[in-house]
Write a protein that holds these residues in place. Structure first.
Motif, PDB file in Angstrom:
ATOM      1  N   THR A 180       9.474  -7.401   4.930  1.00  0.00           N
ATOM      2  CA  THR A 180       9.522  -7.426   3.472  1.00  0.00           C
ATOM      3  C   THR A 180       8.253  -6.898   2.812  1.00  0.00           C
ATOM      4  O   THR A 180       8.314  -6.288   1.743  1.00  0.00           O
ATOM      5  CB  THR A 180       9.795  -8.870   2.983  1.00  0.00           C
ATOM      6  OG1 THR A 180      10.987  -9.359   3.617  1.00  0.00           O
ATOM      7  CG2 THR A 180       9.983  -8.914   1.480  1.00  0.00           C
ATOM      8  N   VAL A 181       7.090  -7.103   3.409  1.00  0.00           N
ATOM      9  CA  VAL A 181       5.830  -6.702   2.773  1.00  0.00           C
ATOM     10  C   VAL A 181       5.809  -5.211   2.434  1.00  0.00           C
ATOM     11  O   VAL A 181       5.491  -4.832   1.294  1.00  0.00           O
ATOM     12  CB  VAL A 181       4.623  -7.089   3.649  1.00  0.00           C
ATOM     13  CG1 VAL A 181       3.337  -6.476   3.088  1.00  0.00           C
ATOM     14  CG2 VAL A 181       4.489  -8.611   3.719  1.00  0.00           C
ATOM     15  N   PRO A 182       6.161  -4.307   3.357  1.00  0.00           N
ATOM     16  CA  PRO A 182       6.164  -2.891   2.982  1.00  0.00           C
ATOM     17  C   PRO A 182       7.189  -2.569   1.902  1.00  0.00           C
ATOM     18  O   PRO A 182       6.970  -1.680   1.068  1.00  0.00           O
ATOM     19  CB  PRO A 182       6.499  -2.163   4.285  1.00  0.00           C
ATOM     20  CG  PRO A 182       6.651  -3.174   5.332  1.00  0.00           C
ATOM     21  CD  PRO A 182       6.438  -4.519   4.775  1.00  0.00           C
ATOM     22  N   GLN A 183       8.302  -3.278   1.887  1.00  0.00           N
ATOM     23  CA  GLN A 183       9.305  -3.062   0.840  1.00  0.00           C
ATOM     24  C   GLN A 183       8.747  -3.463  -0.519  1.00  0.00           C
ATOM     25  O   GLN A 183       8.990  -2.778  -1.526  1.00  0.00           O
ATOM     26  CB  GLN A 183      10.570  -3.865   1.151  1.00  0.00           C
ATOM     27  CG  GLN A 183      11.302  -3.408   2.402  1.00  0.00           C
ATOM     28  CD  GLN A 183      12.459  -4.325   2.765  1.00  0.00           C
ATOM     29  OE1 GLN A 183      12.681  -5.354   2.141  1.00  0.00           O
ATOM     30  NE2 GLN A 183      13.208  -3.945   3.798  1.00  0.00           N
ATOM     31  N   GLU A 241       5.608  -3.433  -1.402  1.00  0.00           N
ATOM     32  CA  GLU A 241       4.625  -2.415  -1.790  1.00  0.00           C
ATOM     33  C   GLU A 241       5.311  -1.196  -2.382  1.00  0.00           C
ATOM     34  O   GLU A 241       4.875  -0.640  -3.400  1.00  0.00           O
ATOM     35  CB  GLU A 241       3.779  -2.023  -0.574  1.00  0.00           C
ATOM     36  CG  GLU A 241       2.865  -3.143  -0.083  1.00  0.00           C
ATOM     37  CD  GLU A 241       2.107  -2.766   1.181  1.00  0.00           C
ATOM     38  OE1 GLU A 241       2.434  -1.689   1.765  1.00  0.00           O
ATOM     39  OE2 GLU A 241       1.213  -3.525   1.597  1.00  0.00           O
ATOM     40  N   HIS A 242       6.409  -0.776  -1.762  1.00  0.00           N
ATOM     41  CA  HIS A 242       7.155   0.379  -2.266  1.00  0.00           C
ATOM     42  C   HIS A 242       7.777   0.072  -3.630  1.00  0.00           C
ATOM     43  O   HIS A 242       7.819   0.939  -4.514  1.00  0.00           O
ATOM     44  CB  HIS A 242       8.232   0.777  -1.264  1.00  0.00           C
ATOM     45  CG  HIS A 242       9.019   1.981  -1.667  1.00  0.00           C
ATOM     46  ND1 HIS A 242       8.489   3.257  -1.680  1.00  0.00           N
ATOM     47  CD2 HIS A 242      10.309   2.112  -2.093  1.00  0.00           C
ATOM     48  CE1 HIS A 242       9.408   4.108  -2.095  1.00  0.00           C
ATOM     49  NE2 HIS A 242      10.523   3.446  -2.351  1.00  0.00           N
ATOM     50  N   THR A 254       4.024  -7.723  -6.435  1.00  0.00           N
ATOM     51  CA  THR A 254       3.049  -8.483  -5.648  1.00  0.00           C
ATOM     52  C   THR A 254       3.695  -9.752  -5.137  1.00  0.00           C
ATOM     53  O   THR A 254       4.242 -10.538  -5.922  1.00  0.00           O
ATOM     54  CB  THR A 254       1.828  -8.847  -6.505  1.00  0.00           C
ATOM     55  OG1 THR A 254       1.233  -7.646  -7.008  1.00  0.00           O
ATOM     56  CG2 THR A 254       0.799  -9.618  -5.680  1.00  0.00           C
ATOM     57  N   ASP A 267       7.259  -9.549   7.956  1.00  0.00           N
ATOM     58  CA  ASP A 267       6.854  -8.204   8.404  1.00  0.00           C
ATOM     59  C   ASP A 267       7.773  -7.119   7.836  1.00  0.00           C
ATOM     60  O   ASP A 267       7.326  -6.003   7.555  1.00  0.00           O
ATOM     61  CB  ASP A 267       6.858  -8.137   9.934  1.00  0.00           C
ATOM     62  CG  ASP A 267       5.746  -8.979  10.556  1.00  0.00           C
ATOM     63  OD1 ASP A 267       4.807  -9.353   9.826  1.00  0.00           O
ATOM     64  OD2 ASP A 267       5.842  -9.280  11.765  1.00  0.00           O
ATOM     65  N   TRP A 297      -2.927  -8.350   6.752  1.00  0.00           N
ATOM     66  CA  TRP A 297      -2.501  -7.688   7.972  1.00  0.00           C
ATOM     67  C   TRP A 297      -3.349  -8.146   9.152  1.00  0.00           C
ATOM     68  O   TRP A 297      -4.577  -8.170   9.087  1.00  0.00           O
ATOM     69  CB  TRP A 297      -2.608  -6.175   7.829  1.00  0.00           C
ATOM     70  CG  TRP A 297      -2.247  -5.420   9.071  1.00  0.00           C
ATOM     71  CD1 TRP A 297      -3.095  -4.780   9.917  1.00  0.00           C
ATOM     72  CD2 TRP A 297      -0.929  -5.256   9.605  1.00  0.00           C
ATOM     73  NE1 TRP A 297      -2.390  -4.205  10.953  1.00  0.00           N
ATOM     74  CE2 TRP A 297      -1.053  -4.479  10.787  1.00  0.00           C
ATOM     75  CE3 TRP A 297       0.338  -5.673   9.203  1.00  0.00           C
ATOM     76  CZ2 TRP A 297       0.049  -4.131  11.562  1.00  0.00           C
ATOM     77  CZ3 TRP A 297       1.445  -5.318   9.981  1.00  0.00           C
ATOM     78  CH2 TRP A 297       1.286  -4.557  11.143  1.00  0.00           C
ATOM     79  N   TRP A 332       1.960  -9.478   9.811  1.00  0.00           N
ATOM     80  CA  TRP A 332       1.345 -10.023   8.602  1.00  0.00           C
ATOM     81  C   TRP A 332       1.140 -11.521   8.727  1.00  0.00           C
ATOM     82  O   TRP A 332       2.063 -12.272   9.075  1.00  0.00           O
ATOM     83  CB  TRP A 332       2.222  -9.719   7.384  1.00  0.00           C
ATOM     84  CG  TRP A 332       2.195  -8.277   6.995  1.00  0.00           C
ATOM     85  CD1 TRP A 332       3.027  -7.283   7.443  1.00  0.00           C
ATOM     86  CD2 TRP A 332       1.269  -7.656   6.096  1.00  0.00           C
ATOM     87  NE1 TRP A 332       2.675  -6.082   6.885  1.00  0.00           N
ATOM     88  CE2 TRP A 332       1.612  -6.270   6.047  1.00  0.00           C
ATOM     89  CE3 TRP A 332       0.205  -8.118   5.320  1.00  0.00           C
ATOM     90  CZ2 TRP A 332       0.912  -5.369   5.251  1.00  0.00           C
ATOM     91  CZ3 TRP A 332      -0.492  -7.210   4.537  1.00  0.00           C
ATOM     92  CH2 TRP A 332      -0.145  -5.861   4.501  1.00  0.00           C
TER      93      TRP A 332
END
Length: 324
Positions: free
Chosen positions: A242-245, A247-248, A252, A240, A260, A267
């Motif tokens: 790491t996924v937004p990091q 994306e930033h 992939t 949870d 989600w 996630w």
């Protein structure tokens, strides 16, 4: 010993254990001179020793790039991180010694294969992007795992972890900054970062250990307040986070099952290859033999330093005795 004496001893042990349980249950600390169950002590020795070994062995994958860092700044950062990891190992070996074990004995168990270290350090660092991914993913996973240890029921371990976690957080930011720099570079550099992420993602998830159903020590460690969360809970927290990091960063994560979950607010992700983890733990990972052999060689090469230090300490003690 007569029956009355035996009963008195048994009652005394029961009282000691009841006091221990009350202290742990009240979220207070157990200190080295306090009574503790043998199994509690053994569990701590195993966990702290494995943690200390991991810090020391963990210098090797990134140390592989010290002479090939692309700039003086990157080399200085890498050297500082290796120094921090050595310090972490020192703190943790010292914490283990408060439990009555000898540091030399722990090192001998490591180099002889009788004690383990984190599975993640048995993978190779193929490019300089791996240095950044280790900082981001591996140290990020370590932070998820280790921050709760600051509230461990054993005082010396908990106190050591406060400084360790502060420095690991800095390492994680350093790794992410390196990756952001590479992602702003050439197409080749961006591919290098994605390749490193592809190779380190699943081993990072396996850092938390096997699934809860296959983790025989978790329930007791949580009852003793050594651990605060299960392996799967920590793994979910890491995903949870790491996924937004990712994306930033613009990479992939190599998991087609990643999605989600609106109902749960987290996630969903795929299942790691647990057979791979078992093989690495058994010593059959890509770099197991290399890592242990280098640690053994370094230990043997440093024998003269230890001998000199002991001789100097003995000389100082003798001089102090003479002065008295």
């Amino acid at each position: 010993m007569n029956a009355a004496g035996a009963e008195s001893v048994m009652r005394s042990d029961a009282e000691l254990e009841a006091h221990f349980d009350a202290v742990v249950g009240a979220e207070q600390r157990i200190e080295p001179r306090d009574w503790m169950p043998d199994a509690y002590r053994a569990t701590l020795v195993r966990q702290i020793a494995q943690h200390a070994h991991s810090e020391i062995i963990g210098m090797q994958p990134e140390g592989n790039w010290l002479t090939r860092a692309p700039s003086l700044r990157r080399k200085a950062i890498l050297l500082a991180k290796a120094q921090d990891e050595a310090g972490h190992g020192l703190y943790l070996y010292a914490a283990a010694e408060t439990l009555g074990v000898d540091r030399a004995e722990l090192t001998e168990k490591l180099v002889s294969g009788r004690q383990k270290y984190s599975s993640i350090f048995n993978y190779p660092t193929l490019t300089f992007a791996d240095v950044g991914v280790i900082g981001w993913l591996v140290d990020g996973a370590a932070i998820c795992n280790q921050v709760p240890l600051c509230r461990c029921s054993y005082g010396p371990y908990a106190r050591a972890m406060v400084r360790v976690c502060k420095e690991e957080s800095f390492h994680q930011r350093q790794g992410y900054e390196l990756l952001m720099t590479l992602m702003r570079g050439t197409e080749g550099q961006r591919r290098m970062v994605q390749d490193a992420v592809d190779r380190w993602w699943w081993p990072s998830l396996m850092m938390f250990g096997p699934p809860d159903g296959d983790s025989p020590n978790t329930a007791q460690s949580m009852a003793w307040r050594i651990k605060r969360h299960t392996n799967d809970e920590l793994r979910q927290r890491f995903v949870d986070m790491t996924v937004p990091q990712a994306e930033h960063l613009g990479v992939t994560l190599p998991d087609p099952a990643l999605s989600w979950n609106e109902e749960r607010g987290g996630w969903d992700f795929g299942e790691p290859d647990w057979s791979e983890l078992k093989q690495v733990i058994k010593g059959q990972g890509p770099c197991n033999a290399e890592r242990v052999e280098r640690r053994r060689a370094a230990h043997e090469d440093g024998a003269w330093v230890r001998e000199a230090a002991l001789a100097y300490a003995a000389k100082q003690q003798k001089q102090r005795g003479t002065e008295k």
